[in-house]
Design a protein around this motif. Structure first.
Motif, short mmCIF file in Angstrom:
data_model
loop_
_atom_site.label_atom_id
_atom_site.label_comp_id
_atom_site.label_asym_id
_atom_site.label_seq_id
_atom_site.Cartn_x
_atom_site.Cartn_y
_atom_site.Cartn_z
N ALA A 285 11.66 29.03 4.34
CA ALA A 285 11.87 28.07 3.25
C ALA A 285 10.69 27.98 2.30
O ALA A 285 10.74 27.26 1.32
CB ALA A 285 12.16 26.69 3.82
N GLY A 286 9.61 28.72 2.57
CA GLY A 286 8.42 28.62 1.73
C GLY A 286 8.43 29.58 0.55
O GLY A 286 9.48 29.87 -0.03
N LEU A 287 7.26 30.07 0.21
CA LEU A 287 7.09 30.94 -0.95
C LEU A 287 7.10 32.40 -0.52
O LEU A 287 6.53 32.77 0.50
CB LEU A 287 5.76 30.63 -1.65
CG LEU A 287 5.48 31.37 -2.96
CD1 LEU A 287 6.45 30.92 -4.03
CD2 LEU A 287 4.04 31.12 -3.39
N TRP A 288 7.75 33.25 -1.33
CA TRP A 288 7.84 34.68 -1.07
C TRP A 288 7.33 35.46 -2.28
O TRP A 288 7.45 35.01 -3.41
CB TRP A 288 9.29 35.10 -0.79
CG TRP A 288 9.87 34.51 0.46
CD1 TRP A 288 10.38 33.26 0.63
CD2 TRP A 288 10.00 35.16 1.74
NE1 TRP A 288 10.82 33.07 1.92
CE2 TRP A 288 10.60 34.22 2.62
CE3 TRP A 288 9.67 36.42 2.23
CZ2 TRP A 288 10.87 34.53 3.95
CZ3 TRP A 288 9.94 36.72 3.55
CH2 TRP A 288 10.54 35.80 4.40
N ASN A 289 6.78 36.65 -2.01
CA ASN A 289 6.39 37.56 -3.08
C ASN A 289 7.24 38.82 -2.92
O ASN A 289 7.31 39.40 -1.83
CB ASN A 289 4.90 37.91 -2.98
CG ASN A 289 4.39 38.60 -4.23
OD1 ASN A 289 4.93 39.61 -4.66
ND2 ASN A 289 3.33 38.06 -4.80
#
Length: 552
Positions: A285-289
């Motif tokens: 559910a966090g940040l992805w690159n």
């Protein structure tokens, strides 16, 4: 000499690594032939580490008591994830994440055991980030460093770091024989060299002994010793990448593990060099690159939209990067306008008006390096740069000065908001003399009065009285000028106030969460109360202001 890894060691290592990468950046770029010979591996690793360093120092400034070692390492990893550039930057972000997670899990002082655990965690994360791992890359160098660190069986952080760096140096020399692209060019892997630079910097910080500049000599297949390393660059791409023209990267949130797995599969279908990495938030559910080489840019972005909320989108054309190395072919057009924009739909308006766009996320403005790269990416001899944010002006001026040193003519047209930038673009005329055109754009931007609405989150004392949570604040030229009960009333009151000195055109930009009805009601009210004024309403997509107003 340090016996453990603490916040001070992390800070010094970051600074030493950046200094070493700056010194060897050009060398690393020159030998970059895999996965694409676009001569940017050193640059990407340096820019990624600078983003990590910026986040680390923000944490140091915010925490007066000095953040813990775990918090410092986490800030470094998060900054690298958000600021990762290119394939090498994505992998570097996972190296820092692996070290961060091991430091967080360490019981007691962070010593050699935590360091080799961190390198092993980094190896697993970096390998998992790449859709098709290959021998002879930074992954091979990292794997040998992790293996050597574990084999020491030592709790001494110095011994573990030295063993990892020495093993990495040996593994780097062997990459030439492991990958055909490197063998043809007679070079070692560029990403692997960047990793070695970082490991050497860690040894220097831990032991207090300056690390020597290692000679980088490839080892030929079957040979027992070093062979000559040419600096000439073979402009060839890896098999499987020759059909793709673009590198696409973006950050993504609002997703989960299942949708991210589906995204990876879809990206492998439309391109290669796929890397999808996250910050480790449970459930995804966090940040992805996200990183991919492809030709169908739209398909790569649509896949991201299906998986979550893509933002901070970057698209680079390989041909532009490779041709830019030749001064004679560097500029392919005479004029361009580059506008920095934090609102996605406002960015589309700028593109429709003929501008090149540097899109960024509100609260995460581009740094000097990002603006310099964007200026070079226009491939124009003369560029009018619209910062679109008063806080970005100084950074834009520094980037312009750097670009001018490379022979590009750059003029910063001061613009304190997206609306002032759009006003400048409205009068832009490529057929006009460059100096006259810049003057016209500057005049149009300066003649546009801007304001916006904010919803108060807490009780506060303003220039016009005390506001309560939920009330709407109207701002004009950065100052609170009114308090309204809701957005609709606030929009009308603010427009009336801004029109008091006169005006011919009102432009409204609706924020990401604003209803279309807000703009429709404002336009209807103004046409009734100010029939002499033209009203234009657009969706801007900004996340900071539910509504922005410009009066010309």
């Amino acid at each position: 000499m340090a016996r453990i890894i603490d916040t001070a060691v992390i800070t010094r290592w970051t600074a030493a690594s950046m200094a070493a990468l700056e010194q060897r950046c050009a060398e690393i770029d020159r030998i970059n032939v895999f996965p694409v010979a676009d001569r940017d591996t050193g640059t990407n690793m340096l820019l990624t580490l600078r983003a990590a360093s910026d986040e680390l120092h923000r944490g140091l400034r915010a925490d007066e008591s000095a953040p813990s070692c775990a918090a410092a390492a986490a800030a470094l990893a998060q900054g690298a994830l958000v600021g990762a550039r290119g394939n090498s930057g994505v992998i570097l972000s996972q190296v820092l994440r692996g070290l961060s997670e091991a430091i967080t899990e360490a019981a007691g002082p962070v010593g050699g055991t935590a360091l080799h655990a961190g390198l092993e965690r980094a190896r697993r994360l970096a390998t998992a980030a790449v859709a098709q791992p290959r021998e002879g890359t930074i992954l091979s160098v990292l794997a040998e460093a992790a293996r050597a660190a574990a084999s020491t069986g030592s709790g001494s952080v110095e011994e573990v770091a030295v063993a990892a760096a020495e093993a990495a140096a040996v593994a780097l020399r062997a990459t030439t024989a492991q990958l055909p692209d490197l063998a043809k060019a007679d070079v070692v892997d560029a990403g692997g060299l960047g990793l070695l630079v970082l490991l050497d910097a860690l040894v220097e910080v831990l032991t207090g002994r300056p690390s020597s500049t290692r000679p980088v000599r490839p080892v030929a297949a079957g040979a027992g010793g070093p062979v000559r390393c040419r600096e000439a660059l073979l402009i060839e791409r890896e098999s499987g990448s020759t059909e793709f023209d673009y590198e696409v990267m973006y950050l993504l949130d609002g997703s989960d593990d299942g949708r991210m797995a589906a995204l990876r599969g879809e990206l492998e279908r439309v391109g290669d060099s796929v890397a999808v990495v996250g910050d480790g938030t449970p459930g995804g559910a966090g940040l992805w690159n996200v990183h991919v080489h492809c030709t169908d840019i739209g398909a790569a972005l649509e896949a991201g939209i299906a998986a979550g909320r893509p933002h901070r989108i970057t698209v680079l054309r390989f041909a532009d990067q490779m041709e830019a190395a030749s001064p004679a072919r560097r500029f392919v057009r005479e004029r361009a306008v580059l506008m920095a924009v934090a609102a996605p739909q406002a960015a589309e308006l700028a593109r429709e008006a003929g501008a090149d766009v540097l899109e960024f996320t509100a609260g995460l403005p581009p740094d000097e390096d990002e603006i310099t790269v964007a200026l070079a990416g226009t491939r124009a001899r003369h560029v009018a740069l619209l910062p679109g944010d008063a806080g970005l002006t100084a950074t834009a001026e520094r980037a312009a000065a750097e670009a001018r040193r490379t022979g590009q003519e750059v003029v910063v047209v001061r613009s304190s908001s997206a609306l002032q930038g759009l006003s400048a673009l409205a009068v832009h005329d490529p057929a006009r003399h460059a100096g006259d055109d810049v003057a016209a754009m500057a005049e149009a931007a300066a003649a546009t009065r801007t304001g916006g609405l904010l919803v108060a989150e807490s009780e506060a004392l303003t220039w016009v009285g005390r506001c309560q949570p939920g009330e709407v604040l109207g701002l004009s030229d950065g100052e609170v000028v009114l308090i309204a009960p809701d957005l609709a009333v606030g929009a009308l009151w603010l427009a009336h106030r801004m029109l008091a000195p006169g005006g011919e055109l009102v432009t409204a930009l609706l924020g990401a969460d604003a209803d279309d009805e807000l703009g429709e009601r404002l336009a209807e009210d103004l046409r009734r109360t100010h029939p002499e004024v033209d009203v234009l309403v657009y969706r801007g997509g900004q996340t900071d202001y539910p509504l922005m107003l410009g009066v010309e």
